[in-house]
Design a protein around this motif. Structure first.
Motif, PDB file in Angstrom:
ATOM      1  N   GLY A   1      26.680 -39.647 -62.882  1.00  0.00           N
ATOM      2  CA  GLY A   1      27.202 -40.981 -63.171  1.00  0.00           C
ATOM      3  C   GLY A   1      27.368 -41.302 -64.638  1.00  0.00           C
ATOM      4  N   THR A   2      28.252 -42.245 -64.889  1.00  0.00           N
ATOM      5  CA  THR A   2      28.474 -42.796 -66.222  1.00  0.00           C
ATOM      6  C   THR A   2      28.401 -44.301 -66.099  1.00  0.00           C
ATOM      7  OG1 THR A   2      29.922 -40.975 -66.886  1.00  0.00           O
ATOM      8  CG2 THR A   2      30.142 -43.039 -68.112  1.00  0.00           C
TER       9      THR A   2
ATOM     10  N   TYR B   1      29.065 -42.161 -58.088  1.00  0.00           N
ATOM     11  CA  TYR B   1      27.616 -42.375 -58.121  1.00  0.00           C
ATOM     12  C   TYR B   1      27.235 -43.560 -57.224  1.00  0.00           C
ATOM     13  CZ  TYR B   1      23.004 -43.610 -59.918  1.00  0.00           C
ATOM     14  OH  TYR B   1      21.665 -43.926 -60.008  1.00  0.00           O
TER      15      TYR B   1
ATOM     16  N   LEU C   1      35.596 -45.914 -63.040  1.00  0.00           N
ATOM     17  CA  LEU C   1      34.398 -46.743 -63.205  1.00  0.00           C
ATOM     18  C   LEU C   1      34.653 -48.087 -62.541  1.00  0.00           C
ATOM     19  CD1 LEU C   1      33.299 -46.102 -66.921  1.00  0.00           C
ATOM     20  CD2 LEU C   1      32.870 -44.719 -64.888  1.00  0.00           C
TER      21      LEU C   1
ATOM     22  N   CYS D   1      27.220 -37.018 -58.312  1.00  0.00           N
ATOM     23  CA  CYS D   1      27.565 -37.165 -59.734  1.00  0.00           C
ATOM     24  C   CYS D   1      26.422 -37.880 -60.448  1.00  0.00           C
ATOM     25  CB  CYS D   1      28.865 -37.941 -59.893  1.00  0.00           C
ATOM     26  SG  CYS D   1      29.338 -38.198 -61.627  1.00  0.00           S
TER      27      CYS D   1
ATOM     28  N   GLN E   1      30.487 -48.732 -63.877  1.00  0.00           N
ATOM     29  CA  GLN E   1      29.704 -47.593 -63.428  1.00  0.00           C
ATOM     30  C   GLN E   1      30.561 -46.663 -62.570  1.00  0.00           C
ATOM     31  OE1 GLN E   1      26.214 -48.734 -61.212  1.00  0.00           O
ATOM     32  NE2 GLN E   1      25.108 -46.885 -61.751  1.00  0.00           N
ATOM     33  N   CYS E   2      30.241 -45.380 -62.592  1.00  0.00           N
ATOM     34  CA  CYS E   2      30.979 -44.361 -61.833  1.00  0.00           C
ATOM     35  C   CYS E   2      30.982 -44.691 -60.339  1.00  0.00           C
ATOM     36  CB  CYS E   2      30.348 -42.990 -62.066  1.00  0.00           C
ATOM     37  SG  CYS E   2      31.021 -41.692 -61.013  1.00  0.00           S
TER      38      CYS E   2
ATOM     39  N   CYS F   1      35.003 -41.728 -65.268  1.00  0.00           N
ATOM     40  CA  CYS F   1      33.773 -40.987 -65.545  1.00  0.00           C
ATOM     41  C   CYS F   1      34.112 -39.619 -66.147  1.00  0.00           C
ATOM     42  CB  CYS F   1      32.987 -40.831 -64.244  1.00  0.00           C
ATOM     43  SG  CYS F   1      31.509 -39.819 -64.404  1.00  0.00           S
TER      44      CYS F   1
END
Length: 396
Positions: free
Chosen positions: A360-361, A350, A329, A358, A346-347, A322
């Motif tokens: 998130g990404t 998060y 991730l 966070c 995904q992060c 991230c």
């Protein structure tokens, strides 16, 4: 004339021997239970009908192997003998007393030093006779070898079953399944709801401690009828049966004497059966739960076992990070129960701690898989003209 009365000489009373008997059957089946009951009645009658004997009791163990020394009734009898409250022990045979040659000889010598005699009826041996120990050494060796042969035969039968894909699973020991009339695993709907809930909660970011705490607060019992612990929850998450597979021979018995059960790390063959029965959770959900375990183990520095098992499961595991918090991730399946499911990375911050920790990404697997990534890469989300784009850079 004087008359003197001569009283009869009283013969001294013979001291009666304090006598007990030991009986054992190795399984708790009805047939053997009846045999144990018959042995108890037989020995009680035998001792009480002998005027030279004082009845101490019949000590009986059911469903316990003779290769071990920690039999409760057996230990109770030994304790009385060591307190010198027993003079004679009757038992049917050497194999009923113990199958381990070393245990037999050690106990015989100890009791002999305490002036406690043991009589083995079948072999017609008394430990107080001169040749008793020689005969015991030979015959107890035969009993031990017989036990080993029986153990080997049982192992052979199980291996043949496993090779054919036949299961030997006790459905009462794990949640979510019963057995039908043919011995096949069938889903128990009420228990399956608990299993699904555990997987969903864990993947959504809840820890095993919190899951266990909530289940206990709601009065939900484990399959054994007890309280939930983090380890109980973790065992459910690791169990491959919930995705419809079955791994056979996860444990093995090290030897026939100690009966010690060991985890199989490759010492003996194991067998893995895919699509063996109806799953409670999808394969994707089960795999995602394993990934969560991997990420959390990595965050805690407990990667020795987890990493070895899962690090090569997906090519991009441990390669994407991230841009906002630097956390790895994690591969996730969105809408895993539906045809429109989507695989994303995904992060992990998060996922576990939420957007407060966070923002998130997230990036779709189909997008990132088109790239050639050979080093650890930071994924950054960039919004241009209302559209989302990605920028990639080396983590170093």
């Amino acid at each position: 004339m004087r008359v003197r009365i001569i009283e009869p000489i009283k013969s001294p009373e013979l001291k009666r021997k304090r006598v007990c008997a030991y009986a054992r059957v190795s399984t708790a089946s009805d047939a053997q239970g009846e045999s144990l009951e018959n042995q108890t009645i037989y020995y009680q009658s035998l001792i009480e009908s002998n005027p030279e004997y004082e009845y101490v009791g019949v000590f009986a163990d059911q469903g316990i192997t003779g290769t071990k020394g920690e039999r409760p009734a057996f230990q109770e009898m030994l304790a009385l003998a060591r307190e010198q409250k027993i003079d004679l022990i009757l038992t049917k045979s050497i194999s009923r007393f113990a199958r381990n040659t070393t245990i037999v000889l050690e106990l015989v010598r100890e009791l002999k030093n305490l002036d406690v005699e043991i009589v083995f009826e079948k072999e017609n041996i008394s430990t107080m006779n001169g040749d008793g120990e020689i005969m015991l050494t030979v015959l107890s060796s035969f009993a031990q070898e017989e036990s080993k042969s029986a153990s080997d035969n049982i192992k052979w039968r199980y291996r043949r079953k496993f090779e054919k894909g036949e299961l030997a699973i006790n459905a009462t020991r794990f949640l979510g399944y019963d057995k039908d009339e043919y011995g096949d695993l069938v889903i128990n709907p009420m228990q399956a709801e608990i299993v699904e809930r555990i997987f969903n909660d864990y993947i959504s970011g809840m820890g095993t401690f919190v899951i266990a705490k909530e289940l206990n607060a709601e009065g939900v019992l484990t399959v054994a009828g007890g309280q939930w612990h983090p380890s109980t929850v973790l065992n459910i998450l690791k169990n491959e049966k919930y995705k419809g597979a079955a791994k056979l021979q996860k444990t093995y018995i090290k030897d026939h004497l100690t009966k010690k059960k060991c985890i199989n790390h490759g010492e003996v063959d194991s067998y893995f059966i895919e699509d063996n029965h109806s799953p409670i959770v999808t394969r994707e959900m089960w795999e995602e739960a394993q990934q969560v375990m991997l990420q959390r183990a990595e965050a805690k520095g407990n990667m020795a076992d987890a990493k070895e098992k899962y690090q090569n499961r997906y090519l991009l595991t441990g390669m994407l990070f991230c841009s906002k918090c630097g956390a790895p991730l994690r591969r996730r399946v969105w809408n895993s129960k539906y045809a429109s499911k989507k695989i994303v990375w995904q992060c992990s911050t998060y996922i576990i701690e939420g957007k407060k920790s966070c923002p998130g990404t997230v990036i779709e697997d189909i997008t990132v898989s088109k790239l050639t990534i050979k080093q650890k890469t930071v994924v950054e989300e960039v919004i241009k003209h209302g559209q989302k784009y990605y920028r990639y850079s080396g983590k170093s």
